[in-house]
Design a protein around this motif. Sequence first.
Motif, mmCIF file in Angstrom:
data_model
loop_
_atom_site.group_PDB
_atom_site.id
_atom_site.type_symbol
_atom_site.label_atom_id
_atom_site.label_comp_id
_atom_site.label_asym_id
_atom_site.label_seq_id
_atom_site.Cartn_x
_atom_site.Cartn_y
_atom_site.Cartn_z
ATOM 1 N N HIS A 1 0.824 -1.211 0.000
ATOM 2 C CA HIS A 1 0.000 0.000 0.000
ATOM 3 C C HIS A 1 0.858 1.261 0.000
ATOM 4 O O HIS A 1 0.466 2.285 -0.570
ATOM 5 C CB HIS A 1 -0.973 -0.005 1.182
ATOM 6 C CG HIS A 1 -0.334 0.000 2.528
ATOM 7 N ND1 HIS A 1 0.124 -1.142 3.145
ATOM 8 C CD2 HIS A 1 -0.067 1.018 3.390
ATOM 9 C CE1 HIS A 1 0.630 -0.837 4.328
ATOM 10 N NE2 HIS A 1 0.535 0.467 4.500
ATOM 11 N N CYS B 1 -12.422 -5.010 -6.243
ATOM 12 C CA CYS B 1 -12.410 -5.404 -4.827
ATOM 13 C C CYS B 1 -13.679 -6.160 -4.440
ATOM 14 O O CYS B 1 -13.647 -7.038 -3.565
ATOM 15 C CB CYS B 1 -12.257 -4.169 -3.938
ATOM 16 S SG CYS B 1 -10.597 -3.481 -3.921
ATOM 17 N N PHE C 1 -13.939 -8.152 5.838
ATOM 18 C CA PHE C 1 -13.653 -6.729 5.630
ATOM 19 C C PHE C 1 -12.427 -6.296 6.432
ATOM 20 O O PHE C 1 -11.587 -5.530 5.949
ATOM 21 C CB PHE C 1 -14.866 -5.881 6.024
ATOM 22 C CG PHE C 1 -15.953 -5.869 4.994
ATOM 23 C CD1 PHE C 1 -15.799 -5.163 3.811
ATOM 24 C CD2 PHE C 1 -17.132 -6.571 5.191
ATOM 25 C CE1 PHE C 1 -16.794 -5.150 2.847
ATOM 26 C CE2 PHE C 1 -18.138 -6.563 4.244
ATOM 27 C CZ PHE C 1 -17.968 -5.852 3.063
ATOM 28 N N LYS C 2 -12.326 -6.796 7.643
ATOM 29 C CA LYS C 2 -11.164 -6.461 8.470
ATOM 30 C C LYS C 2 -9.888 -7.022 7.853
ATOM 31 O O LYS C 2 -8.843 -6.366 7.819
ATOM 32 C CB LYS C 2 -11.369 -7.022 9.882
ATOM 33 C CG LYS C 2 -10.289 -6.613 10.866
ATOM 34 C CD LYS C 2 -10.605 -7.134 12.264
ATOM 35 C CE LYS C 2 -9.515 -6.728 13.253
ATOM 36 N NZ LYS C 2 -9.806 -7.242 14.621
ATOM 37 N N GLN C 3 -9.987 -8.231 7.335
ATOM 38 C CA GLN C 3 -8.849 -8.907 6.707
ATOM 39 C C GLN C 3 -8.370 -8.161 5.460
ATOM 40 O O GLN C 3 -7.178 -8.134 5.145
ATOM 41 C CB GLN C 3 -9.283 -10.331 6.337
ATOM 42 C CG GLN C 3 -8.292 -11.155 5.548
ATOM 43 C CD GLN C 3 -8.905 -12.478 5.107
ATOM 44 O OE1 GLN C 3 -10.057 -12.786 5.424
ATOM 45 N NE2 GLN C 3 -8.150 -13.268 4.367
ATOM 46 N N LYS D 1 -8.642 -4.859 4.703
ATOM 47 C CA LYS D 1 -8.541 -3.403 4.840
ATOM 48 C C LYS D 1 -7.445 -2.814 3.952
ATOM 49 O O LYS D 1 -7.706 -1.935 3.118
ATOM 50 C CB LYS D 1 -8.278 -3.054 6.307
ATOM 51 C CG LYS D 1 -8.063 -1.573 6.573
ATOM 52 C CD LYS D 1 -7.872 -1.320 8.061
ATOM 53 C CE LYS D 1 -6.625 -2.022 8.587
ATOM 54 N NZ LYS D 1 -6.373 -1.717 10.018
ATOM 55 N N TRP D 2 -6.232 -3.294 4.088
ATOM 56 C CA TRP D 2 -5.127 -2.733 3.305
ATOM 57 C C TRP D 2 -5.132 -3.206 1.851
ATOM 58 O O TRP D 2 -4.828 -2.415 0.948
ATOM 59 C CB TRP D 2 -3.785 -3.042 3.969
ATOM 60 C CG TRP D 2 -3.542 -2.188 5.180
ATOM 61 C CD1 TRP D 2 -3.419 -2.600 6.470
ATOM 62 C CD2 TRP D 2 -3.433 -0.758 5.210
ATOM 63 N NE1 TRP D 2 -3.237 -1.525 7.310
ATOM 64 C CE2 TRP D 2 -3.236 -0.377 6.559
ATOM 65 C CE3 TRP D 2 -3.488 0.233 4.238
ATOM 66 C CZ2 TRP D 2 -3.086 0.948 6.949
ATOM 67 C CZ3 TRP D 2 -3.342 1.563 4.626
ATOM 68 C CH2 TRP D 2 -3.140 1.909 5.959
ATOM 69 N N ILE E 1 -7.703 -3.690 -0.020
ATOM 70 C CA ILE E 1 -8.695 -2.861 -0.715
ATOM 71 C C ILE E 1 -8.085 -1.510 -1.069
ATOM 72 O O ILE E 1 -8.221 -1.017 -2.200
ATOM 73 C CB ILE E 1 -9.959 -2.687 0.153
ATOM 74 C CG1 ILE E 1 -10.752 -3.995 0.200
ATOM 75 C CG2 ILE E 1 -10.840 -1.558 -0.382
ATOM 76 C CD1 ILE E 1 -11.905 -3.978 1.184
ATOM 77 N N TYR E 2 -7.386 -0.921 -0.114
ATOM 78 C CA TYR E 2 -6.737 0.371 -0.373
ATOM 79 C C TYR E 2 -5.692 0.240 -1.482
ATOM 80 O O TYR E 2 -5.608 1.083 -2.388
ATOM 81 C CB TYR E 2 -6.074 0.886 0.910
ATOM 82 C CG TYR E 2 -5.220 2.120 0.686
ATOM 83 C CD1 TYR E 2 -5.787 3.387 0.647
ATOM 84 C CD2 TYR E 2 -3.838 2.004 0.489
ATOM 85 C CE1 TYR E 2 -5.007 4.515 0.420
ATOM 86 C CE2 TYR E 2 -3.053 3.118 0.260
ATOM 87 C CZ TYR E 2 -3.640 4.369 0.231
ATOM 88 O OH TYR E 2 -2.865 5.479 -0.008
#
Length: 601
Positions: free
Chosen positions: A35, A76, A384-386, A388-389, A391-392
Amino acid sequence: MNIDPLGSIGLSAFVAAIPIFFLFIALAGLKMKGHIAATIATSLAVLIAIFFYGMPTQYALAATFQGALFGLFPVCWIVITALFIYNMSVATGQFEVIKNSLASITDDRRMQALLIAFSFGAFIEGAAGFGTPVAMTCAMLVGLGFNPLYAAGICLLANTAPVAYGAIGLPVIVGAAVSGVDEMALSQMVGRTLPFLSCLVPLYLTVLMSGWKKGLEVWPACFVSGGSFAIAQFWSSNYLGPMLPDIIAALFSIVCTVAFLKFWSPKETWRFPNEPKSEGKAQLMYTGGQVFRAWAPFIILSLFVAVWGIKPAKAALEHIFFYKWTNPYLHNMVINYLGKQVPAVYNFNFLSAAGTAILFAWFFSIPVMGASMQTALKAAGGTFKQLKWPIYTIATILGFAFIMNFSGAAITLGTAFAASGSAFPFFAAFIGWLGVFMTGSDTSANAIFGKLQYVTAEKIGIDPVITMSANTCGGVCGKMISPQSISVATAATGMVGREGDIFRFTVIHSIILATLIGIMHYLWAYVFPWMVPAYEKIIAGAPKPVVDAAAAAAKKAATIQEGYMYIVGGIVLIFIVTIASRIAGAGPIKVAAGKDKAHFH
């Protein structure tokens, strides 16, 4: 759009490539987190667009924003929903059944890689594409106990031969439409090139995993897996067109490989060095019905994405809901190198998106897996927590791709390659390779460089179908090093922050395979021209047939009606699979420690 802002195409290409050089150095040398590397590379691309290409700041930021939107949806969205199913399968204990069923066929890691990463991954690529196969197969291999780095690298490498016909043939279809090459001819040319890669990749995978000696031990299985895939890929691409080669070839490969493993097995079971020694092929601990139930979510997923990939079904879904947003700060503001305005339209096709098909598969999988709604939602929330980065990172990388395209930097790089003259068929493969590295999509690479490939081929006197095939086939080799693909792999394997490790794992293999593709297309152009399919070329400037508006409307209505029939038929079949799996798989299932047994029925 000025594709040579410095008055020297070589110098302009060097400046245009600075963000790409940085990505290579950051991921391979500096071991920078994905990221962070993506953010810096995108920032560099924006600055180069503004200060070297003279792109107004407003346009540059709008292009980056539009790319990020595309990264969030549909890209995503596919990864998120694919991991919904996998994570719920793990949470309910059903993945333990899958692991046991595979281990009962073979406990050899090389054979499992062939079945899942190569054959099953190709099926998902053909049905959905856009990151779905990497997300699914990486997660499955890690769940089976594969070393995460090898799982990611193997799945990325395996996701080469099928990419050109991914998402129901979209790269070939788009490449033909953009370049002006005949669609069937391009399908045939690609289908006469990639089977060589399809034969090679399974053995390549096993050697990469276990070394030359152990890899060559299983050449018969590699031959069956890759050879069956190659035969079906050649036949379907040359006689049916670009939409079904992956699905047909993958199914044929799975059937042939499983059948072969019933009669043949490696002399010695191979596992990773840090794993305990195998005690032999595992005994199947579950009934056939329970195995069917465990696999049913992935069967349902395959059915949904297959139905969603059918053109009439897609048209019907988009008739129900389709939102098109025209970016007011970018739309038609940029003039491309052909003198045409570049549209900037964002299509929010939520219902017809592959990710939504997978979401529906997740809903249907809840009762199949015997999960409570609480368990399903908890698994989804954890996803979603998994992610996070990742997706960014994916959104940022797509922003990078869009600013490279809209500024003209991508065309600058392609034009520099085009200056190679008679050697262009070789370098044409690296243009596609570069395009997929930047965008993560063979479809996008064909859309960006399709016309350039066509025009350059005509200038040097070779058939444009050769260079378009080189762009398409070269692109598949760039998929494994694309930051977007690597981000998907890190998310699926729990290696977020180790993107550089995966990049270093795959980059040399990417270059080797792209070089092989370039050599083949050079040979098709000058040594074996009989490999090029015969087709009727479209004459530039020829009048287009007049389309009757009423007839077109009637045809559209009929297509939508046909699409509804496909959707209804598909859902009926999915209901049958859902009910059958619950009935056949009834009975207690052993749950790993820590799992909530109350969720099983």
